[in-house]
Design a protein around this motif. Structure first.
Motif, PDB file in Angstrom:
ATOM      1  N   THR A  54      20.466  -3.366 -16.074  1.00 10.08           N
ATOM      2  CA  THR A  54      20.696  -3.557 -14.977  1.00 10.08           C
ATOM      3  C   THR A  54      19.286  -2.705 -14.156  1.00 10.08           C
ATOM      4  N   SER A  55      18.945  -3.191 -13.135  1.00 11.35           N
ATOM      5  CA  SER A  55      17.765  -2.741 -12.419  1.00 11.35           C
ATOM      6  C   SER A  55      18.452  -1.266 -12.021  1.00 11.35           C
ATOM      7  N   SER A  56      17.414  -0.148 -11.777  1.00  7.43           N
ATOM      8  CA  SER A  56      17.914   1.090 -11.370  1.00  7.43           C
ATOM      9  C   SER A  56      18.321   0.716  -9.825  1.00  7.43           C
ATOM     10  N   GLU A  57      17.686   0.123  -9.092  1.00  6.95           N
ATOM     11  CA  GLU A  57      18.226  -0.076  -7.722  1.00  6.95           C
ATOM     12  C   GLU A  57      19.648  -0.759  -7.631  1.00  6.95           C
ATOM     13  N   LEU A  58      20.033  -1.459  -8.329  1.00  6.91           N
ATOM     14  CA  LEU A  58      21.313  -1.969  -8.344  1.00  6.91           C
ATOM     15  C   LEU A  58      22.380  -1.257  -9.140  1.00  6.91           C
ATOM     16  N   LEU A  59      21.958  -0.321  -9.916  1.00  5.21           N
ATOM     17  CA  LEU A  59      22.879   0.802 -10.647  1.00  5.21           C
ATOM     18  C   LEU A  59      23.077   1.860  -9.384  1.00  5.21           C
ATOM     19  N   THR A  60      22.150   2.259  -8.987  1.00  5.56           N
ATOM     20  CA  THR A  60      22.110   3.347  -7.817  1.00  5.56           C
ATOM     21  C   THR A  60      23.195   2.732  -6.614  1.00  5.56           C
ATOM     22  N   ALA A  61      22.938   1.548  -6.281  1.00  2.43           N
ATOM     23  CA  ALA A  61      23.855   1.034  -5.311  1.00  2.43           C
ATOM     24  C   ALA A  61      24.976   0.848  -5.722  1.00  2.43           C
ATOM     25  N   GLN A  62      25.562   0.590  -6.830  1.00  2.00           N
ATOM     26  CA  GLN A  62      26.895   0.390  -7.415  1.00  2.00           C
ATOM     27  C   GLN A  62      27.504   1.811  -7.411  1.00  2.00           C
ATOM     28  N   ALA A  63      26.690   2.931  -7.849  1.00  2.00           N
ATOM     29  CA  ALA A  63      27.418   4.321  -7.904  1.00  2.00           C
ATOM     30  C   ALA A  63      27.599   4.589  -6.410  1.00  2.00           C
ATOM     31  N   SER A  64      26.501   4.568  -5.477  1.00  2.00           N
ATOM     32  CA  SER A  64      26.712   5.011  -4.199  1.00  2.00           C
ATOM     33  C   SER A  64      27.736   4.373  -3.405  1.00  2.00           C
ATOM     34  N   ALA A  65      27.979   3.101  -3.723  1.00  2.00           N
ATOM     35  CA  ALA A  65      29.148   2.459  -3.003  1.00  2.00           C
ATOM     36  C   ALA A  65      30.501   3.058  -3.394  1.00  2.00           C
ATOM     37  N   VAL A  66      30.858   3.258  -4.818  1.00  7.27           N
ATOM     38  CA  VAL A  66      31.815   4.200  -5.041  1.00  7.27           C
ATOM     39  C   VAL A  66      32.102   5.330  -4.650  1.00  7.27           C
ATOM     40  N   LEU A  67      30.886   6.244  -4.760  1.00  7.52           N
ATOM     41  CA  LEU A  67      30.889   7.596  -4.394  1.00  7.52           C
ATOM     42  C   LEU A  67      31.245   7.593  -2.871  1.00  7.52           C
ATOM     43  N   GLU A  68      30.914   6.403  -1.892  1.00  6.41           N
ATOM     44  CA  GLU A  68      31.215   6.762  -0.488  1.00  6.41           C
ATOM     45  C   GLU A  68      32.684   6.345  -0.320  1.00  6.41           C
ATOM     46  N   ASP A  69      33.338   5.632  -1.186  1.00  2.05           N
ATOM     47  CA  ASP A  69      34.613   5.144  -0.995  1.00  2.05           C
ATOM     48  C   ASP A  69      35.766   5.605  -1.604  1.00  2.05           C
ATOM     49  N   LEU A  70      35.307   6.308  -2.923  1.00  2.00           N
ATOM     50  CA  LEU A  70      36.553   6.924  -3.672  1.00  2.00           C
ATOM     51  C   LEU A  70      36.241   8.450  -3.910  1.00  2.00           C
ATOM     52  N   PRO A  71      37.405   9.108  -4.038  1.00  2.00           N
ATOM     53  CA  PRO A  71      37.013  10.728  -4.618  1.00  2.00           C
ATOM     54  C   PRO A  71      36.776  10.809  -5.825  1.00  2.00           C
ATOM     55  N   VAL A  72      35.678  10.801  -6.449  1.00  3.85           N
ATOM     56  CA  VAL A  72      35.650  11.009  -7.736  1.00  3.85           C
ATOM     57  C   VAL A  72      35.536  12.305  -7.963  1.00  3.85           C
ATOM     58  N   ALA A  73      36.379  12.726  -9.210  1.00  5.29           N
ATOM     59  CA  ALA A  73      36.666  13.841  -9.635  1.00  5.29           C
ATOM     60  C   ALA A  73      36.877  13.872 -10.972  1.00  5.29           C
TER      61      ALA A  73
END
Length: 73
Positions: A54-73
């Motif tokens: 996966t491109s670094s841009e797409l991977l970063t976008a995936q992680a950012s979307a999750v981190l903005e939406d869910l309380p990762v703990a």
């Protein structure tokens, strides 16, 4: 509320490793799995025949979307 785990892993179409195995393990531990796919593979349960990262841009976008939406703990 179950804790959320952000998992970075590749897709194993055979289900023996990668995202599917991680999702199952995280769920068995009582947490919710949110995933960012690091690669698509071509593999069986016996061998890997190819992969595309996966491109670094797409991977970063995936992680950012999750981190903005869910309380990762």
């Amino acid at each position: 509320m179950r804790p959320t785990v952000l998992c970075f892993s590749g897709l194993d179409p055979s289900g023996g490793a990668g995202l599917q195995a991680d999702i199952e393990s995280i769920g068995a531990a009582g947490a919710h799995a949110a995933v960012a796919c690091t690669a698509i593979t071509v593999q069986s349960s016996q061998a890997v025949f190819g992969f595309e990262p996966t491109s670094s841009e797409l991977l970063t976008a995936q992680a950012s979307a999750v981190l903005e939406d869910l309380p990762v703990a």
